[in-house]
Design a protein around this motif. Structure first.
Motif, mmCIF file in Angstrom:
data_model
loop_
_atom_site.group_PDB
_atom_site.id
_atom_site.type_symbol
_atom_site.label_atom_id
_atom_site.label_comp_id
_atom_site.label_asym_id
_atom_site.label_seq_id
_atom_site.Cartn_x
_atom_site.Cartn_y
_atom_site.Cartn_z
ATOM 1 N N MET A 168 0.818 -1.218 0.000
ATOM 2 C CA MET A 168 0.000 0.000 0.000
ATOM 3 C C MET A 168 0.858 1.276 0.000
ATOM 4 N N ASP A 169 2.151 1.130 0.231
ATOM 5 C CA ASP A 169 3.077 2.261 0.187
ATOM 6 C C ASP A 169 3.722 2.322 -1.190
ATOM 7 N N ALA A 170 3.864 3.514 -1.725
ATOM 8 C CA ALA A 170 4.491 3.688 -3.038
ATOM 9 C C ALA A 170 5.993 3.419 -2.956
ATOM 10 N N ASN A 171 6.566 3.063 -4.082
ATOM 11 C CA ASN A 171 8.013 2.925 -4.209
ATOM 12 C C ASN A 171 8.649 4.316 -4.149
ATOM 13 N N PRO A 172 9.964 4.387 -3.916
ATOM 14 C CA PRO A 172 10.636 5.698 -3.872
ATOM 15 C C PRO A 172 10.410 6.555 -5.127
ATOM 16 N N ASP A 173 10.222 5.900 -6.285
ATOM 17 C CA ASP A 173 9.992 6.665 -7.527
ATOM 18 C C ASP A 173 8.528 7.066 -7.708
ATOM 19 N N GLY A 174 7.681 6.729 -6.724
ATOM 20 C CA GLY A 174 6.268 7.085 -6.787
ATOM 21 C C GLY A 174 5.390 6.032 -7.434
ATOM 22 N N SER A 175 6.005 5.008 -8.026
ATOM 23 C CA SER A 175 5.205 3.941 -8.649
ATOM 24 C C SER A 175 4.587 3.065 -7.567
ATOM 25 N N LEU A 176 3.496 2.430 -7.921
ATOM 26 C CA LEU A 176 2.804 1.569 -6.971
ATOM 27 C C LEU A 176 3.409 0.175 -6.967
ATOM 28 N N LYS A 177 3.409 -0.434 -5.809
ATOM 29 C CA LYS A 177 3.908 -1.803 -5.682
ATOM 30 C C LYS A 177 2.834 -2.779 -6.148
ATOM 31 N N ALA A 178 3.258 -3.992 -6.436
ATOM 32 C CA ALA A 178 2.328 -5.030 -6.881
ATOM 33 C C ALA A 178 1.430 -5.437 -5.721
ATOM 34 N N PRO A 179 0.117 -5.258 -5.864
ATOM 35 C CA PRO A 179 -0.795 -5.611 -4.778
ATOM 36 C C PRO A 179 -1.014 -7.122 -4.711
ATOM 37 N N PRO A 180 -1.507 -7.585 -3.576
ATOM 38 C CA PRO A 180 -1.864 -8.997 -3.485
ATOM 39 C C PRO A 180 -3.105 -9.273 -4.340
ATOM 40 N N HIS A 181 -3.188 -10.482 -4.826
ATOM 41 C CA HIS A 181 -4.376 -10.897 -5.575
ATOM 42 C C HIS A 181 -5.244 -11.850 -4.766
ATOM 43 N N ASP A 182 -4.882 -12.063 -3.497
ATOM 44 C CA ASP A 182 -5.724 -12.897 -2.646
ATOM 45 C C ASP A 182 -6.833 -12.026 -2.042
ATOM 46 N N GLU A 183 -7.543 -12.559 -1.079
ATOM 47 C CA GLU A 183 -8.680 -11.831 -0.511
ATOM 48 C C GLU A 183 -8.274 -10.603 0.295
ATOM 49 N N THR A 184 -6.982 -10.456 0.639
ATOM 50 C CA THR A 184 -6.535 -9.297 1.420
ATOM 51 C C THR A 184 -6.301 -8.070 0.550
ATOM 52 N N GLY A 185 -6.237 -8.244 -0.739
ATOM 53 C CA GLY A 185 -5.993 -7.132 -1.646
ATOM 54 C C GLY A 185 -7.285 -6.548 -2.186
ATOM 55 N N HIS A 186 -7.152 -5.735 -3.200
ATOM 56 C CA HIS A 186 -8.328 -5.079 -3.770
ATOM 57 C C HIS A 186 -8.713 -5.616 -5.141
ATOM 58 N N THR A 187 -8.026 -6.635 -5.616
ATOM 59 C CA THR A 187 -8.320 -7.179 -6.941
ATOM 60 C C THR A 187 -9.796 -7.538 -7.066
ATOM 61 N N TRP A 188 -10.317 -8.204 -6.060
ATOM 62 C CA TRP A 188 -11.709 -8.665 -6.127
ATOM 63 C C TRP A 188 -12.710 -7.525 -6.054
ATOM 64 N N HIS A 189 -12.255 -6.304 -5.769
ATOM 65 C CA HIS A 189 -13.154 -5.144 -5.746
ATOM 66 C C HIS A 189 -13.472 -4.634 -7.148
ATOM 67 N N HIS A 190 -12.804 -5.152 -8.149
ATOM 68 C CA HIS A 190 -12.964 -4.657 -9.520
ATOM 69 C C HIS A 190 -13.704 -5.664 -10.394
ATOM 70 N N GLN A 191 -14.501 -5.144 -11.287
ATOM 71 C CA GLN A 191 -15.246 -5.997 -12.215
ATOM 72 C C GLN A 191 -14.292 -6.748 -13.139
ATOM 73 N N ASP A 192 -14.795 -7.858 -13.653
ATOM 74 C CA ASP A 192 -14.011 -8.706 -14.553
ATOM 75 C C ASP A 192 -13.435 -7.926 -15.730
ATOM 76 N N ASP A 193 -14.252 -7.081 -16.350
ATOM 77 C CA ASP A 193 -13.783 -6.376 -17.542
ATOM 78 C C ASP A 193 -12.651 -5.409 -17.218
ATOM 79 N N LEU A 194 -12.665 -4.770 -16.040
ATOM 80 C CA LEU A 194 -11.576 -3.879 -15.673
ATOM 81 C C LEU A 194 -10.303 -4.676 -15.390
ATOM 82 N N LEU A 195 -10.431 -5.784 -14.690
ATOM 83 C CA LEU A 195 -9.264 -6.634 -14.439
ATOM 84 C C LEU A 195 -8.640 -7.086 -15.757
#
Length: 162
Positions: A71-98
């Motif tokens: 959830m913290d950005a990298n030093p260059d401001g890019s986002l880190k790879a989120p989890p794809h399990d139930e603890t992440g936000h992947t499941w919050h997005h519709q199939d077409d967006l994923l």
């Protein structure tokens, strides 16, 4: 005899050119606006597991856990790879967006030109079917309750309220 061989070779070349043109000009495998994941399709899910291991696990982890402190950005401001399990936000997005995030990269998928993400676009690397396979494998790993909530998100056309 020689003319038959030449005619045969020419015919084969024409077939190859036509087949290549059809392949290159063909529409995508799927309509991106109506993508549906298939976590119950065992053959597709097995394919997705292999694709994930080869293309996704290096960043998102073998166990779908994502990068440490994701959830913290990298030093260059890019986002880190989120989890794809139930603890992440992947499941919050519709199939077409994923699907669009995976195919086109995050910035293009969400329409933010200056979005700083290390998520590569897999267009030209994976077919549409392979993208659906890997996303279906990810969804197949979620607990049943999360899968059901994700199905509701797809049905309602948006992110969860909680």
């Amino acid at each position: 005899m020689r003319s038959r061989i030449l005619l045969g070779a020419l015919s084969a070349a024409v077939v190859i050119v036509v087949a290549s043109a059809i392949f290159l000009l063909a529409p995508p495998d799927v309509d991106e606006s109506v993508v549906r994941l298939k976590p119950g399709d065992l053959k597709l899910v097995r394919l997705g597991a292999d694709i994930y291991a080869q293309n996704c696990a290096a960043c998102h982890g073998d166990g779908l856990k994502g990068e440490r402190d994701w959830m913290d950005a990298n030093p260059d401001g890019s986002l880190k790879a989120p989890p794809h399990d139930e603890t992440g936000h992947t499941w919050h997005h519709q199939d077409d967006l994923l699907f669009r995030i995976t195919k086109h990269g995050t910035a293009k998928a969400v329409g933010l030109e200056n979005f700083n993400s290390n998520m590569p676009a897999f267009e030209g690397v994976l077919t549409d079917t392979e993208i659906i396979a890997v996303l279906s494998w990810i969804k197949a790993q979620w607990p049943q309750e999360i899968r059901e909530r994700h199905d509701l998100i797809n049905a309602q056309g948006g992110a969860p309220s909680s």
